[in-house]
Write a protein that holds these residues in place. Structure first.
Motif, PDB file in Angstrom:
ATOM      1  N   PHE A   1      48.145  32.292  45.638  1.00 47.53           N
ATOM      2  CA  PHE A   1      46.642  32.498  45.502  1.00 47.53           C
ATOM      3  C   PHE A   1      46.453  33.325  44.266  1.00 47.53           C
ATOM      4  O   PHE A   1      45.181  33.276  43.985  1.00 47.53           O
ATOM      5  CB  PHE A   1      46.392  33.385  46.770  1.00 47.53           C
ATOM      6  CG  PHE A   1      46.612  32.504  48.045  1.00 47.53           C
ATOM      7  CD1 PHE A   1      45.883  31.174  48.220  1.00 47.53           C
ATOM      8  CD2 PHE A   1      47.627  32.699  48.768  1.00 47.53           C
ATOM      9  CE1 PHE A   1      45.875  30.264  49.427  1.00 47.53           C
ATOM     10  CE2 PHE A   1      48.044  31.538  49.730  1.00 47.53           C
ATOM     11  CZ  PHE A   1      46.977  30.595  49.951  1.00 47.53           C
ATOM     12  N   GLU A   2      47.238  34.172  43.484  1.00 51.67           N
ATOM     13  CA  GLU A   2      47.258  34.595  42.262  1.00 51.67           C
ATOM     14  C   GLU A   2      46.932  33.508  41.265  1.00 51.67           C
ATOM     15  O   GLU A   2      46.110  33.688  40.464  1.00 51.67           O
ATOM     16  CB  GLU A   2      48.336  35.663  41.915  1.00 51.67           C
ATOM     17  CG  GLU A   2      48.017  36.365  40.866  1.00 51.67           C
ATOM     18  CD  GLU A   2      46.857  37.410  40.981  1.00 51.67           C
ATOM     19  OE1 GLU A   2      46.093  37.678  39.839  1.00 51.67           O
ATOM     20  OE2 GLU A   2      46.488  37.804  42.217  1.00 51.67           O
ATOM     21  N   ALA A   3      47.546  32.568  41.450  1.00 54.08           N
ATOM     22  CA  ALA A   3      47.572  31.422  40.525  1.00 54.08           C
ATOM     23  C   ALA A   3      46.349  30.579  40.765  1.00 54.08           C
ATOM     24  O   ALA A   3      45.707  30.355  39.890  1.00 54.08           O
ATOM     25  CB  ALA A   3      48.858  30.412  40.751  1.00 54.08           C
ATOM     26  N   ALA A   4      46.110  30.473  42.009  1.00 47.78           N
ATOM     27  CA  ALA A   4      44.654  29.884  42.226  1.00 47.78           C
ATOM     28  C   ALA A   4      43.514  30.849  41.566  1.00 47.78           C
ATOM     29  O   ALA A   4      42.462  30.211  41.047  1.00 47.78           O
ATOM     30  CB  ALA A   4      44.392  29.933  43.727  1.00 47.78           C
ATOM     31  N   ARG A   5      43.686  32.218  41.622  1.00 50.97           N
ATOM     32  CA  ARG A   5      42.610  32.942  41.143  1.00 50.97           C
ATOM     33  C   ARG A   5      42.498  32.825  39.783  1.00 50.97           C
ATOM     34  O   ARG A   5      41.187  33.111  39.070  1.00 50.97           O
ATOM     35  CB  ARG A   5      42.996  34.508  41.571  1.00 50.97           C
ATOM     36  CG  ARG A   5      41.920  35.588  41.077  1.00 50.97           C
ATOM     37  CD  ARG A   5      42.308  36.793  41.800  1.00 50.97           C
ATOM     38  NE  ARG A   5      43.361  37.359  40.926  1.00 50.97           N
ATOM     39  CZ  ARG A   5      43.357  38.636  40.068  1.00 50.97           C
ATOM     40  NH1 ARG A   5      41.971  38.838  39.784  1.00 50.97           N
ATOM     41  NH2 ARG A   5      44.332  39.269  39.385  1.00 50.97           N
ATOM     42  N   TRP A   6      43.504  32.492  38.988  1.00 54.22           N
ATOM     43  CA  TRP A   6      43.324  32.490  37.260  1.00 54.22           C
ATOM     44  C   TRP A   6      43.196  30.944  37.031  1.00 54.22           C
ATOM     45  O   TRP A   6      43.251  30.790  35.751  1.00 54.22           O
ATOM     46  CB  TRP A   6      44.635  32.931  36.903  1.00 54.22           C
ATOM     47  CG  TRP A   6      44.682  34.436  36.984  1.00 54.22           C
ATOM     48  CD1 TRP A   6      45.331  35.255  37.786  1.00 54.22           C
ATOM     49  CD2 TRP A   6      43.898  35.554  36.139  1.00 54.22           C
ATOM     50  NE1 TRP A   6      45.116  36.570  37.456  1.00 54.22           N
ATOM     51  CE2 TRP A   6      44.356  36.709  36.420  1.00 54.22           C
ATOM     52  CE3 TRP A   6      43.198  35.233  34.973  1.00 54.22           C
ATOM     53  CZ2 TRP A   6      43.677  37.917  35.853  1.00 54.22           C
ATOM     54  CZ3 TRP A   6      42.757  36.312  34.148  1.00 54.22           C
ATOM     55  CH2 TRP A   6      43.094  37.478  34.766  1.00 54.22           C
ATOM     56  N   ALA A   7      42.718  30.183  37.910  1.00 54.42           N
ATOM     57  CA  ALA A   7      42.390  28.814  37.541  1.00 54.42           C
ATOM     58  C   ALA A   7      40.848  28.986  36.670  1.00 54.42           C
ATOM     59  O   ALA A   7      40.047  29.998  37.036  1.00 54.42           O
ATOM     60  CB  ALA A   7      42.011  27.865  38.582  1.00 54.42           C
TER      61      ALA A   7
END
Length: 199
Positions: free
Chosen positions: A42-48
């Motif tokens: 979800f950290e990866a998703a946040r940085w989209a």
């Protein structure tokens, strides 16, 4: 557990995160996802990227054994319920559709799509697989999780490790073993005019 080789048959080499990404249904019911790995999705998703940094993507997420996991699982279509319960984690991706001023959110669904793809690729980087699903009851998810009217649940995602094909129905085994395919670039990328292939 190793499964069938589903590496993309691409016209030029792709990064392994892309070439090896696929959407299995045979998941290991004993696999778990650690705290740091789960957070990283979800950290990866946040940085989209998102239009104007509006960040329209939201997620409802839980790991197997947590009460919300069963609640997410309960919203899935009958076909997806049959296999997705073996996932290490489940999530529902939700897009903001109306901004704080009450106006339609530009590119909200596009923003969620980018965030979901970041999540999926991070799952591959963590050694997992992710399967995105349209087959879930959006209205049920809205009620179950009190999703506000200005947000739209759009996708369910199962995250896990490869499992055994032996206990799967034959129709699903066939899908798991089928080679991945895509339309050729000549059908997708044009130059000079529509339909004039670039590649």
């Amino acid at each position: 557990m190793t499964g069938p080789d589903k590496t993309a048959d691409s016209s030029v080499p792709l990064h392994p995160l892309l070439a090896e990404r696929w959407s299995p249904r045979a998941l290991d019911p004993a696999a778990t996802i650690g705290d740091a790995q789960f957070t990283a999705l979800f950290e990866a998703a946040r940085w989209a990227p998102s239009w104007g940094n509006t960040q329209p993507a939201r997620f409802i997420a839980a790991r197997r054994g947590e009460p919300a996991f069963d609640r997410i699982h309960g919203t899935l279509s009958r076909g997806n319920k049959g296999w997705a319960g073996d996932a290490a984690a489940l999530a529902i991706g939700v897009a903001q559709s109306v901004n704080e001023e009450g106006e339609p959110m530009p590119y909200g669904e596009y923003g969620l799509g980018l965030a979901a793809q970041n999540l999926v690729l991070q799952a591959v980087a963590e050694g997992f697989h992710a399967h995105q699903m349209a087959g879930f009851d959006r209205a049920a998810a809205r009620v179950e999780f009190a999703i506000p009217d200005d947000f739209e649940p759009l996708v369910a995602i199962a995250i896990g490790d490869l499992g055994n094909l032996d206990d799967m129905p034959e129709r699903l085994v066939e899908k798991e073993l089928r080679p991945r395919s895509r339309k050729p670039l000549s059908d997708l990328v044009f130059t000079e005019s529509w339909g004039a292939p670039r590649f």
